[in-house]
Motif scaffolding. Sequence first.
Motif, PDB file in Angstrom:
ATOM      1  N   GLY A 177      -8.763   1.371  -7.354  1.00  0.00           N
ATOM      2  CA  GLY A 177      -9.403   2.496  -6.670  1.00  0.00           C
ATOM      3  C   GLY A 177      -8.975   3.823  -7.265  1.00  0.00           C
ATOM      4  N   LEU A 217     -15.589  -5.167  -1.133  1.00  0.00           N
ATOM      5  CA  LEU A 217     -15.585  -3.722  -1.364  1.00  0.00           C
ATOM      6  C   LEU A 217     -16.709  -3.312  -2.297  1.00  0.00           C
ATOM      7  CD1 LEU A 217     -14.226  -0.879  -1.248  1.00  0.00           C
ATOM      8  CD2 LEU A 217     -12.822  -1.607  -3.192  1.00  0.00           C
ATOM      9  N   PHE A 321     -12.089   3.109   1.730  1.00  0.00           N
ATOM     10  CA  PHE A 321     -11.269   1.997   1.261  1.00  0.00           C
ATOM     11  C   PHE A 321     -10.373   1.481   2.396  1.00  0.00           C
ATOM     12  CE2 PHE A 321      -7.371   0.321  -0.629  1.00  0.00           C
ATOM     13  CZ  PHE A 321      -7.825  -0.507  -1.643  1.00  0.00           C
TER      14      PHE A 321
END
Length: 425
Positions: A177, A217, A321
């Motif tokens: 990320g 995700l 996230f």
Amino acid sequence: MISLDVTSLVKTIVAVLLAGAVLLVWWQRNQLIPLLTPHERAVRWLSLVGTRLLPFLIIYVILDQEPRSDVAFFYERAVPALEGKMVYRDFLSFHAPLFTYLTVLPLLIWNNARSIILLMAIMEFIILNATFQYARRRAKYDTGKALLRYVLYYLLPIPFIAIVLSSEEDIWFWGFGLLSLGLLAGGLKAETRAFAYRAGLLWGLSMIVIKFMLIVLIIPLFFLIRQRLWFVLGLLTIGLPTILILYGLMGDKFLMPIQHSSYPMAPNFASVLRPVLNSLFGTTTLTSLNWLGLLGTIGGGSWVAWRARHIGYERAFVPFFCFLFTLFMLLLPSSPGYYIFVQLAALTFFILDDQPDHWLRMAFLNVLLTVQPIIMIVYANNAQYTNLSMLSNPVFLADYVIQVIEVILLVWLTRLSYNRLMALQ
């Protein structure tokens, strides 16, 4: 070897002491920040040495304890990989195809399961330092505030246990990320095709480096990124050749991680609702519940990502996230509590406020997530509470009550992350 009961007791004591240290540091932050800030680099290195390397030395060198948990599992897979054997075809693995070969690297220096723990500690250190720098540059934290949260993270019980005792890699998710946010550091705009394509490449790479679980995700990110077609093209650029190569080498055996059927874990909605709704859970297989949990996570995450699409990737990614992976923990019946390690660095730096109750709850949750698996595995024999009458057993009742409290705190974190995201609109 230390007996399991003594090991569990020591783990619990360490968790309580670390949680107490977190609260002490937080309550004394105004006095500590001026002392820590002039020694920024030393504080960061001492955090690694004091909470990771020194315990490693005591446990695995002085006390000569054998690594257990996932450390042994990783080592058993890394040895055949070191011998040139092929993942999935020649040995079992539940991770992405490149992961096992990365765990081989420390064995080239020291062929011992303990070396994998050191690899995970180094990777955590790299990711946390990148988080620290990102917090200063992008989140506009002053050095003192960022350094305080750096120290607090290293004192939290769950990261300590995840690295020193279990050698978990889940913080790597957050590392990817950060890399995706780093794509924007050179002036690249999140609205451009170039960013979307590079983000697709990066997240495609993550799927073959860590776990296929990242699909929960990546699908919602499709709705968060503006240039969606280019994001998909980036994913396909990595994904299609990988699938063709794996299929050519081993046929459909590369689907092993997807076919893996996990055991029911806790805490999650299923674990706390099962004794109340046993008529429903008793007729539904774990595989079906896991698929429902995955679909719920992907569906809920996609809906939230679509709502946040106007915020922009750079501002929305961190709270999204954290929201996504706390939702995942709640909805997936096979989700263990240590999965909070995935987003704990992001929670520590960017989601938790300067409110004392936030840190009290986080420290308390870390202790519970340490204690509950001990009660469940050692004393409750992995019991699944299929009816309320089982809770007449004091051990079962203690395990269940802790699970309920954990779920309440996870719901709080999910809502907190969601509110952070929506407040950006």
